[in-house]
Design an enzyme around this catalytic site. Structure first.
Site, PDB file in Angstrom:
ATOM      1  N   ASP A  72     -13.656  -4.256  11.066  1.00 27.26           N
ATOM      2  CA  ASP A  72     -13.617  -5.716  11.175  1.00 27.26           C
ATOM      3  C   ASP A  72     -12.752  -6.130  12.368  1.00 27.26           C
ATOM      4  O   ASP A  72     -11.962  -5.347  12.879  1.00 27.26           O
ATOM      5  CB  ASP A  72     -13.046  -6.307   9.878  1.00 27.26           C
ATOM      6  CG  ASP A  72     -13.990  -6.077   8.711  1.00 27.26           C
ATOM      7  OD1 ASP A  72     -15.200  -6.302   8.892  1.00 27.26           O
ATOM      8  OD2 ASP A  72     -13.536  -5.649   7.642  1.00 27.26           O
TER       9      ASP A  72
ATOM     10  N   LYS B   5     -21.455  -9.258   3.558  1.00 25.79           N
ATOM     11  CA  LYS B   5     -21.572  -7.879   4.025  1.00 25.79           C
ATOM     12  C   LYS B   5     -23.045  -7.562   4.256  1.00 25.79           C
ATOM     13  O   LYS B   5     -23.880  -7.872   3.417  1.00 25.79           O
ATOM     14  CB  LYS B   5     -21.051  -6.977   2.911  1.00 25.79           C
ATOM     15  CG  LYS B   5     -20.026  -5.982   3.357  1.00 25.79           C
ATOM     16  CD  LYS B   5     -19.704  -5.011   2.242  1.00 25.79           C
ATOM     17  CE  LYS B   5     -18.295  -5.157   1.711  1.00 25.79           C
ATOM     18  NZ  LYS B   5     -18.207  -6.112   0.611  1.00 25.79           N
TER      19      LYS B   5
ATOM     20  N   CYS C  76      -2.256   1.754   7.344  1.00 22.04           N
ATOM     21  CA  CYS C  76      -3.241   2.350   8.245  1.00 22.04           C
ATOM     22  C   CYS C  76      -3.327   1.441   9.463  1.00 22.04           C
ATOM     23  O   CYS C  76      -3.498   0.232   9.308  1.00 22.04           O
ATOM     24  CB  CYS C  76      -4.577   2.442   7.535  1.00 22.04           C
ATOM     25  SG  CYS C  76      -4.405   3.038   5.832  1.00 22.04           S
TER      26      CYS C  76
ATOM     27  N   CYS D 201       0.843  -1.196   0.000  1.00 21.49           N
ATOM     28  CA  CYS D 201       0.000   0.000   0.000  1.00 21.49           C
ATOM     29  C   CYS D 201       0.877   1.243   0.000  1.00 21.49           C
ATOM     30  O   CYS D 201       2.055   1.178   0.334  1.00 21.49           O
ATOM     31  CB  CYS D 201      -0.871   0.041   1.249  1.00 21.49           C
ATOM     32  SG  CYS D 201      -1.961  -1.371   1.411  1.00 21.49           S
TER      33      CYS D 201
ATOM     34  N   ARG E  18      -6.934  -6.039   6.735  1.00 17.63           N
ATOM     35  CA  ARG E  18      -6.198  -7.081   6.000  1.00 17.63           C
ATOM     36  C   ARG E  18      -4.759  -7.134   6.489  1.00 17.63           C
ATOM     37  O   ARG E  18      -3.874  -7.634   5.819  1.00 17.63           O
ATOM     38  CB  ARG E  18      -6.219  -6.776   4.500  1.00 17.63           C
ATOM     39  CG  ARG E  18      -7.582  -6.921   3.889  1.00 17.63           C
ATOM     40  CD  ARG E  18      -7.506  -7.639   2.539  1.00 17.63           C
ATOM     41  NE  ARG E  18      -8.831  -7.977   2.075  1.00 17.63           N
ATOM     42  CZ  ARG E  18      -9.534  -7.221   1.239  1.00 17.63           C
ATOM     43  NH1 ARG E  18      -9.034  -6.092   0.786  1.00 17.63           N
ATOM     44  NH2 ARG E  18     -10.730  -7.604   0.865  1.00 17.63           N
TER      45      ARG E  18
ATOM     46  N   CYS F  48      -5.953  -1.378   9.763  1.00 11.10           N
ATOM     47  CA  CYS F  48      -6.201  -2.192   8.564  1.00 11.10           C
ATOM     48  C   CYS F  48      -6.735  -3.577   8.894  1.00 11.10           C
ATOM     49  O   CYS F  48      -6.177  -4.289   9.711  1.00 11.10           O
ATOM     50  CB  CYS F  48      -4.920  -2.336   7.761  1.00 11.10           C
ATOM     51  SG  CYS F  48      -5.150  -3.361   6.302  1.00 11.10           S
TER      52      CYS F  48
ATOM     53  N   ASP G  38     -18.953  -6.520   7.600  1.00  9.26           N
ATOM     54  CA  ASP G  38     -18.677  -7.839   7.056  1.00  9.26           C
ATOM     55  C   ASP G  38     -18.865  -8.806   8.200  1.00  9.26           C
ATOM     56  O   ASP G  38     -18.137  -8.731   9.195  1.00  9.26           O
ATOM     57  CB  ASP G  38     -17.245  -7.906   6.523  1.00  9.26           C
ATOM     58  CG  ASP G  38     -17.217  -7.856   5.012  1.00  9.26           C
ATOM     59  OD1 ASP G  38     -17.783  -8.770   4.399  1.00  9.26           O
ATOM     60  OD2 ASP G  38     -16.636  -6.902   4.467  1.00  9.26           O
TER      61      ASP G  38
HETATM   62  C1  LIG Z   1     -17.185  -6.342  -0.173  1.00  7.94           C
HETATM   63  C2  LIG Z   1     -16.932  -7.277  -1.240  1.00  7.94           C
HETATM   64  C3  LIG Z   1     -17.381  -7.028  -2.548  1.00  7.94           C
HETATM   65  C4  LIG Z   1     -18.105  -5.761  -2.941  1.00  7.94           C
HETATM   66  O1  LIG Z   1     -19.376  -5.673  -2.407  1.00  7.94           O
HETATM   67  P1  LIG Z   1     -20.323  -4.461  -2.806  1.00  7.94           P
HETATM   68  O2  LIG Z   1     -21.434  -4.547  -1.810  1.00  7.94           O
HETATM   69  O3  LIG Z   1     -20.746  -4.679  -4.213  1.00  7.94           O
HETATM   70  O4  LIG Z   1     -19.525  -3.204  -2.689  1.00  7.94           O
HETATM   71  C5  LIG Z   1     -17.122  -7.950  -3.517  1.00  7.94           C
HETATM   72  N1  LIG Z   1     -16.459  -9.086  -3.249  1.00  7.94           N
HETATM   73  C6  LIG Z   1     -16.021  -9.363  -2.008  1.00  7.94           C
HETATM   74  C7  LIG Z   1     -15.294 -10.631  -1.783  1.00  7.94           C
HETATM   75  C8  LIG Z   1     -16.230  -8.475  -0.970  1.00  7.94           C
HETATM   76  O5  LIG Z   1     -15.773  -8.759   0.251  1.00  7.94           O
HETATM   77  S1  SF4 Z   2      -6.567   0.077   5.043  1.00 10.14           S
HETATM   78 FE1  SF4 Z   2      -5.053  -1.590   4.807  1.00 10.14          FE
HETATM   79  S2  SF4 Z   2      -5.247  -2.204   2.677  1.00 10.14           S
HETATM   80 FE2  SF4 Z   2      -6.165  -0.195   2.841  1.00 10.14          FE
HETATM   81  S3  SF4 Z   2      -4.536   1.270   2.347  1.00 10.14           S
HETATM   82 FE3  SF4 Z   2      -4.580   1.051   4.578  1.00 10.14          FE
HETATM   83  S4  SF4 Z   2      -3.099  -0.539   4.993  1.00 10.14           S
HETATM   84 FE4  SF4 Z   2      -3.575  -0.713   2.829  1.00 10.14          FE
END
Ligand SMILES: *Cc1c(COP(=O)(O)O)cnc(C)c1O
Ligand code: SF4
Length: 363
Positions: A278, A322, A113, A109, A118, A116, A315
């Site tokens: 999350d 979601k 952040c 990235c 992920r 984050c 999520d």
């Molecule tokens: C969040 C997400 C999306 C996008 O969902 P929208 O509601 O269309 O914005 C698509 N794929 C995955 C795997 C997600 O986690």
């Molecule tokens: S939230 Fe996580 S994935 Fe998104 S820009 Fe920041 S560090 Fe990267």
């Protein structure tokens, strides 16, 4: 070197740099703990915010400056909080919903952040979508005619160079049933110089309808440079939406959310999602209690233009999908009438619709 590579290079990436600039709130004896924080999740403070942080902008500091709170892991927090792995048919691709797939072409990235979700992969994973792994992902999408939309996420897809984006974008361009290309990126906020004409041309060349969802959490991220980057996208026919993570001490009050959403709409950006954080490890200090979050966002309806209001989404931990959450505003009563709650007063009011029956009625 491109302008943006130079800007990226001016970001702060290690503890000694933070210390030298007096940005680390750290007594000497905590050095070792901070090393552990950095081991858990890399540091990258965007160059464009360093001055503001030094001048006391705590909304920005809380997003990018590491703290020891990150070492507090709650038992409920997970490695893979939204269950991406269970829906990943191959590396770099998540297919959870029938009409769209999410591609993670990189785990790097332009900023790291502190909240984050992920974080367990971002910055540490060496995975890159290229060569054979890229061909596999493209073949998968080709074999699924129901996939209408591709979402580039990450990491941050725009942390990749044009040279690395090109094979991905041209591969996607060749897939006929694919109509929509969506990018989720933090770059217009944290590295606005990355949004240049060459990039815009690459995106346009796909011939797909391009939507860009910028991750932005506070009004102070909309610097003149960020606004210019957003404007360049918009003038080139790219629709810009925003997503925000609801973060205590950053934007977790109605006033700060209002300020952010109005600033976005003023810039022609439609707030799309407000994410409840999350369950990523070491992020508990960023969470507003869920019921308070729902009440706060609900309170904005009736006060702010609908243009300003994103959907509050979560999520479901584990990968069940979601959901949009709001407090209850509609109830069905046993007599088949409804009760509706006013966004202006909070009062419930009984409403009856003409009775609908499936039985054939005599005329
Ligand atoms: C969040 C997400 C999306 C996008 O969902 P929208 O509601 O269309 O914005 C698509 N794929 C995955 C795997 C997600 O986690
Ligand atoms: S939230 Fe996580 S994935 Fe998104 S820009 Fe920041 S560090 Fe990267």
């Amino acid at each position: 070197m491109t302008n943006w590579a130079r800007e990226l290079g001016r970001g702060l990436v290690d503890l000694s740099q933070l210390k030298a600039q007096n940005l680390l709130d750290a007594p000497v004896e905590s050095t070792e703990s901070f090393e552990r924080v950095k081991e858990n999740f890399d540091i990258r403070v965007p160059a464009q915010f360093v001055e503001a942080i030094k001048n006391g902008n705590s909304d920005l500091a809380a997003q990018f400056i590491p703290t020891l709170d990150e070492l507090d892991f709650s038992p409920q927090e997970l490695e893979d909080p939204i269950g991406d792995d269970a829906h990943s048919p191959m590396p770099g691709l998540v297919h959870r919903y029938p009409d769209r797939v999410l591609i993670k072409p990189t785990f790097h990235c332009a900023s790291y952040c502190r909240f984050c979700f992920r974080r367990y992969k971002v910055s540490t994973s060496e995975f890159k979508l290229e060569g054979e792994s890229l061909q596999n992902v493209l073949s998968y999408i080709k074999s699924k005619p129901q996939v209408w939309e591709v979402i580039l996420s990450g990491g941050d897809p725009l942390a990749m160079t044009d040279a690395r984006l090109t094979p991905l974008l041209s591969g996607l361009a060749d897939i006929r049933h694919l109509e929509i290309l969506r990018l989720h990126t933090r770059v217009p906020s944290v590295l606005p110089s990355r949004i240049n004409q060459a990039l815009v041309d690459l995106l346009k060349k796909t011939g797909k309808q391009v939507w860009l969802v910028v991750h932005i959490n506070t009004a102070s991220e909309l610097t003149p440079e960020s606004l210019e980057a957003i404007g360049l996208l918009q003038r080139n026919g790219i629709t810009v939406l925003s997503q925000t993570v609801l973060l205590k001490e950053v934007n977790g009050t109605p006033e700060k959310l209002e300020q952010l959403f109005r600033a976005l709409v003023r810039a022609g950006v439609k707030p799309y999602y407000l994410h409840y954080p999350d369950l990523a490890r070491g992020t508990q200090h960023f969470r507003v209690p869920l019921d308070e979050a729902v009440a706060m966002v609900d309170g904005l309806r009736g006060k702010l233009s609908g243009l300003c209001l994103p959907q509050l989404v979560i999520d479901i931990p584990g990968g069940a999908g979601k959901i949009a959450v709001s407090s209850e505003n509609l109830r069905k009563k046993p007599d088949s009438s409804f009760e509706m709650r006013s966004p202006l007063t909070g009062d419930w009011q009984k409403v009856e619709y003409p009775l609908q029956t499936n039985e054939t009625q005599p005329h």
